[in-house]
Scaffold this motif. Structure first.
Motif, PDB file in Angstrom:
ATOM      1  N   PHE A  28       0.839  -1.200   0.000  1.00 41.49           N
ATOM      2  CA  PHE A  28       0.000   0.000   0.000  1.00 41.49           C
ATOM      3  C   PHE A  28       0.875   1.252   0.000  1.00 41.49           C
ATOM      4  CE2 PHE A  28      -3.080   3.102   1.173  1.00 41.49           C
ATOM      5  CZ  PHE A  28      -4.325   2.566   0.883  1.00 41.49           C
ATOM      6  N   VAL A  29       0.625   2.156  -0.924  1.00 41.01           N
ATOM      7  CA  VAL A  29       1.350   3.419  -1.016  1.00 41.01           C
ATOM      8  C   VAL A  29       0.522   4.514  -0.347  1.00 41.01           C
ATOM      9  CG1 VAL A  29       2.276   5.180  -2.579  1.00 41.01           C
ATOM     10  CG2 VAL A  29       2.477   2.752  -3.159  1.00 41.01           C
ATOM     11  N   GLY A  30       1.141   5.301   0.515  1.00 41.43           N
ATOM     12  CA  GLY A  30       0.444   6.412   1.145  1.00 41.43           C
ATOM     13  C   GLY A  30      -0.272   6.031   2.432  1.00 41.43           C
ATOM     14  N   GLN A  31      -1.031   6.987   2.963  1.00 46.13           N
ATOM     15  CA  GLN A  31      -1.780   6.842   4.218  1.00 46.13           C
ATOM     16  C   GLN A  31      -0.864   6.389   5.364  1.00 46.13           C
ATOM     17  OE1 GLN A  31      -4.469   8.197   3.816  1.00 46.13           O
ATOM     18  NE2 GLN A  31      -5.029   7.844   1.689  1.00 46.13           N
ATOM     19  N   SER A  32       0.356   6.913   5.375  1.00 49.31           N
ATOM     20  CA  SER A  32       1.326   6.502   6.398  1.00 49.31           C
ATOM     21  C   SER A  32       0.871   6.872   7.803  1.00 49.31           C
ATOM     22  CB  SER A  32       2.694   7.143   6.109  1.00 49.31           C
ATOM     23  OG  SER A  32       2.587   8.555   6.051  1.00 49.31           O
ATOM     24  N   HIS A  33      -0.008   7.884   7.930  1.00 49.89           N
ATOM     25  CA  HIS A  33      -0.511   8.261   9.255  1.00 49.89           C
ATOM     26  C   HIS A  33      -1.411   7.175   9.831  1.00 49.89           C
ATOM     27  CE1 HIS A  33      -3.650   9.348   6.437  1.00 49.89           C
ATOM     28  NE2 HIS A  33      -4.501   9.554   7.420  1.00 49.89           N
ATOM     29  N   GLU A  38       4.081   1.173  13.523  1.00 58.85           N
ATOM     30  CA  GLU A  38       3.533   0.948  14.859  1.00 58.85           C
ATOM     31  C   GLU A  38       2.118   1.500  15.013  1.00 58.85           C
ATOM     32  OE1 GLU A  38       4.963  -0.910  17.142  1.00 58.85           O
ATOM     33  OE2 GLU A  38       6.553  -1.278  15.685  1.00 58.85           O
ATOM     34  N   SER A  39       1.446   1.754  13.910  1.00 57.18           N
ATOM     35  CA  SER A  39       0.112   2.346  13.984  1.00 57.18           C
ATOM     36  C   SER A  39      -0.910   1.341  14.498  1.00 57.18           C
ATOM     37  CB  SER A  39      -0.319   2.864  12.607  1.00 57.18           C
ATOM     38  OG  SER A  39      -0.510   1.779  11.720  1.00 57.18           O
ATOM     39  N   LEU A  40      -1.969   1.865  15.085  1.00 61.97           N
ATOM     40  CA  LEU A  40      -3.031   1.031  15.635  1.00 61.97           C
ATOM     41  C   LEU A  40      -3.666   0.157  14.562  1.00 61.97           C
ATOM     42  CD1 LEU A  40      -5.044   0.266  17.906  1.00 61.97           C
ATOM     43  CD2 LEU A  40      -6.404   2.252  17.225  1.00 61.97           C
ATOM     44  N   LEU A  41      -3.980   0.750  13.413  1.00 60.81           N
ATOM     45  CA  LEU A  41      -4.663   0.008  12.357  1.00 60.81           C
ATOM     46  C   LEU A  41      -3.774  -1.081  11.776  1.00 60.81           C
ATOM     47  CD1 LEU A  41      -7.131  -0.419  10.641  1.00 60.81           C
ATOM     48  CD2 LEU A  41      -6.357   1.415   9.115  1.00 60.81           C
ATOM     49  N   ARG A  42      -2.505  -0.774  11.570  1.00 58.15           N
ATOM     50  CA  ARG A  42      -1.598  -1.778  11.005  1.00 58.15           C
ATOM     51  C   ARG A  42      -1.426  -2.963  11.959  1.00 58.15           C
ATOM     52  NH1 ARG A  42       3.360  -0.913   7.041  1.00 58.15           N
ATOM     53  NH2 ARG A  42       4.073  -3.062   6.894  1.00 58.15           N
ATOM     54  N   ARG A  43      -1.303  -2.664  13.250  1.00 61.71           N
ATOM     55  CA  ARG A  43      -1.165  -3.748  14.224  1.00 61.71           C
ATOM     56  C   ARG A  43      -2.431  -4.594  14.270  1.00 61.71           C
ATOM     57  NH1 ARG A  43       0.548   0.131  17.902  1.00 61.71           N
ATOM     58  NH2 ARG A  43      -1.181  -0.441  19.271  1.00 61.71           N
ATOM     59  N   ARG A 159     -14.517   3.361  15.512  1.00 63.30           N
ATOM     60  CA  ARG A 159     -13.358   4.250  15.395  1.00 63.30           C
ATOM     61  C   ARG A 159     -13.371   4.825  13.977  1.00 63.30           C
ATOM     62  NH1 ARG A 159      -9.212   3.321  19.301  1.00 63.30           N
ATOM     63  NH2 ARG A 159      -9.576   1.447  20.539  1.00 63.30           N
ATOM     64  N   VAL A 160     -13.119   6.113  13.856  1.00 63.41           N
ATOM     65  CA  VAL A 160     -13.109   6.761  12.544  1.00 63.41           C
ATOM     66  C   VAL A 160     -11.667   6.991  12.113  1.00 63.41           C
ATOM     67  CG1 VAL A 160     -13.782   8.792  11.218  1.00 63.41           C
ATOM     68  CG2 VAL A 160     -15.321   7.881  12.971  1.00 63.41           C
ATOM     69  N   PHE A 161     -11.315   6.432  10.958  1.00 64.99           N
ATOM     70  CA  PHE A 161      -9.994   6.638  10.368  1.00 64.99           C
ATOM     71  C   PHE A 161     -10.155   7.504   9.123  1.00 64.99           C
ATOM     72  CE2 PHE A 161      -9.395   2.597  12.656  1.00 64.99           C
ATOM     73  CZ  PHE A 161      -8.263   2.924  13.414  1.00 64.99           C
ATOM     74  N   VAL A 162      -9.427   8.605   9.090  1.00 62.66           N
ATOM     75  CA  VAL A 162      -9.547   9.557   7.994  1.00 62.66           C
ATOM     76  C   VAL A 162      -8.433   9.305   6.975  1.00 62.66           C
ATOM     77  CG1 VAL A 162      -9.619  11.982   7.346  1.00 62.66           C
ATOM     78  CG2 VAL A 162     -10.538  11.258   9.558  1.00 62.66           C
ATOM     79  N   LEU A 163      -8.819   8.979   5.743  1.00 65.39           N
ATOM     80  CA  LEU A 163      -7.866   8.781   4.661  1.00 65.39           C
ATOM     81  C   LEU A 163      -7.728  10.084   3.886  1.00 65.39           C
ATOM     82  CD1 LEU A 163      -9.194   5.862   5.238  1.00 65.39           C
ATOM     83  CD2 LEU A 163      -8.142   5.234   3.068  1.00 65.39           C
ATOM     84  N   LYS A 164      -6.528  10.357   3.425  1.00 66.10           N
ATOM     85  CA  LYS A 164      -6.250  11.597   2.702  1.00 66.10           C
ATOM     86  C   LYS A 164      -6.103  11.314   1.205  1.00 66.10           C
ATOM     87  CE  LYS A 164      -3.501  13.268   6.640  1.00 66.10           C
ATOM     88  NZ  LYS A 164      -2.162  13.706   7.079  1.00 66.10           N
ATOM     89  N   SER A 165      -6.306  12.350   0.406  1.00 67.62           N
ATOM     90  CA  SER A 165      -6.008  12.228  -1.015  1.00 67.62           C
ATOM     91  C   SER A 165      -4.518  11.944  -1.176  1.00 67.62           C
ATOM     92  CB  SER A 165      -6.364  13.520  -1.756  1.00 67.62           C
ATOM     93  OG  SER A 165      -7.752  13.765  -1.695  1.00 67.62           O
ATOM     94  N   PHE A 166      -4.161  11.207  -2.221  1.00 68.11           N
ATOM     95  CA  PHE A 166      -2.763  10.872  -2.441  1.00 68.11           C
ATOM     96  C   PHE A 166      -1.989  12.105  -2.902  1.00 68.11           C
ATOM     97  CE2 PHE A 166      -4.808   6.714  -2.886  1.00 68.11           C
ATOM     98  CZ  PHE A 166      -3.983   5.944  -2.091  1.00 68.11           C
ATOM     99  N   SER A 167      -0.755  12.200  -2.446  1.00 65.54           N
ATOM    100  CA  SER A 167       0.115  13.297  -2.878  1.00 65.54           C
ATOM    101  C   SER A 167       0.605  13.040  -4.297  1.00 65.54           C
ATOM    102  CB  SER A 167       1.316  13.426  -1.939  1.00 65.54           C
ATOM    103  OG  SER A 167       2.175  12.298  -2.081  1.00 65.54           O
TER     104      SER A 167
END
Length: 452
Positions: A28-33, A38-43, A159-167
């Protein structure tokens, strides 16, 4: 891939954007936040400990792709359906299936609902008890603000996860990967792409990965049909494939931003001639007219504000008129709005005031609503003191009453300071008179209290 993803020769016929979906979090490219190491969603994905959530973001930001990755990674029973095509009947069937999965196999059920904002209150209510008990782990995807589209009892359990437009950099990686991927992309065609062609695809996509890949696919298709044997995707090929002329970028790729900056500053500087010129430059170059319209709507609040309250209505009307009429006639509505905004009195008091508010909220958090201005629809709330002491403004002369509306910690704070330009001069005088009247009434009240 199943049989429905192949034609009779076994070839994958799906659109490029679907073929190139990342299959793992690492791809997956992007959405690194959201997907950092160590992010909650990735874990949660890696450990298969999913919880109910909302994936909120613009089109093409990876919401459905994330859901598919979860489907691959989880050992739970995964069900997916669209809110557009499903109703309460289908929800009940999913609940029955979830109960069966748990009873017979001790498997949790993860339900992915695309476009969850399209569910009405009754449909969302149908989820609520099963999300609460944990029978269903709900993952909803939406482009709309969940605060307005998802009922509060359900939203409080998600839980609400906000995705951003790709750079631009991220879109470049995504497009280049598709161009060179021999398994799912165009790597077996040995194609090259001019930098200007890539730049135009990225600009046209406006942060949408799906749109960028669709544009690449259209360009490759056109190249194969009209330029058989040619291996280079040029700027002209992309422009022809997308039917949208590339803006005249300079070598640094800055001209798109230079033009919109010149337009914005001409409006702010009250120069209608320059504003019309830069508007024309953008539209002739192929800029999306609705992008320009959106910038004017923003300008109406940011740089005109209440100095001319009609400016926002003019800007919105121009955008709607363009949507109704289209090109080329609709350009005149944009020109009319541009001249109106350029010649309107200017004030950034609203912009500055709201900036102070955001800063205060960031620093102070969720301060409690004062008890006297809380709503008290039930007996219990009234007994607890909700609404006690509230003074109804219409019961007083000029509908003015000395009363605090801000949280106690912010008592006396001022955010909006109108200028003496345009209609804000009237607003400023009105606020001044109100403050004097409130101060006079407070002194009178204090005097009466002292006498008693």
């Amino acid at each position: 891939m199943d049989l429905f993803d192949q034609n009779e020769n076994g070839a994958d016929y799906r659109p490029l954007a679907d073929r190139m979906r990342p299959r793992t979090v690492d791809e997956f490219v992007g959405q690194s936040h959201l997907l950092g190491a160590e992010s909650l969603l990735r874990r949660a994905i890696a450990e298969d400990k999913l919880f109910s959530m909302i994936l909120w973001g613009p089109a093409g930001s990876g919401k459905t792709t994330l859901a598919r990755i979860i489907a691959r990674e989880t050992k739970s029973h995964f069900v997916s359906f669209s809110a557009v095509l499903s109703g309460v009947k289908e929800i009940r069937a999913v609940v029955d299936d979830a109960q069966s999965q748990w009873r017979h196999y001790r498997r949790r059920t993860i339900l992915f609902v695309d476009e969850i904002h399209r569910f009405n209150k009754a449909q969302q209510d149908a989820f609520l008890p099963h999300v609460e008990t944990g029978l269903i782990t709900l993952i909803g995807a939406t482009t709309e603000n969940p605060s307005f589209e998802v009922i509060s009892p359900l939203l409080s359990r998600l839980r609400v996860f906000v995705l951003k437009s790709f750079s631009e950099a991220e879109l470049s990686v995504i497009v280049q990967r598709a161009l060179h991927d021999g398994e799912r992309g165009f790597g077996n065609l040995s194609l090259e792409m001019e930098p200007e062609a890539l730049k135009h695809i990225i600009w046209s996509a406006d942060g949408d990965a799906r749109m960028a890949l669709n544009s690449l696919e259209a360009a490759v298709s056109l190249l194969q049909v009209e330029n058989e044997g040619e291996r280079k995707i040029t700027r002209d090929v992309v422009e022809k494939a997308l039917q949208k002329k590339l803006l005249q970028y300079d070598k640094g790729g800055e001209e798109h931003y230079n033009l919109i900056s010149a337009f914005h500053k001409s409006l702010r500087g009250s120069d209608p001639d320059a504003a019309l010129y830069w508007l024309g430059r953008m539209l002739v170059a192929g800029e999306d007219p609705l992008y320009v319209a959106r910038r004017m709507v923003r300008f109406a609040s940011e740089d005109v504000g209440n100095a001319d309250p009609a400016a926002l209505s003019i800007a919105v009307s121009a955008m709607q008129a363009f949507q109704f009429i289209g090109l080329p006639e609709g350009e005149l509505a944009l020109a009319q709005a541009a001249v109106y905004l350029a010649t309107a009195p200017k004030s950034n008091a609203l912009y500055l005031g709201y900036g102070k508010v955001r800063k205060t909220i960031h620093e102070t958090g969720s301060l409690s609503v004062p008890m006297h201005i809380r709503n008290a629809p039930t007996r219990l709330m009234k007994d607890l003191g909700y609404g006690e002491g509230y003074r109804y403004a219409h019961d007083f002369d000029d509908a003015i009453v000395p009363q605090e509306y801000l949280p106690d910690q912010l008592r006396g704070q001022t955010y909006y300071t109108p200028t003496n330009r345009g209609y804000e001069k009237t607003i400023a005088e009105r606020i001044r008179q109100w403050r004097e009247l409130r101060e006079s009434m407070e002194k009178s009240n204090n005097k009466k209290k002292g006498e008693t």
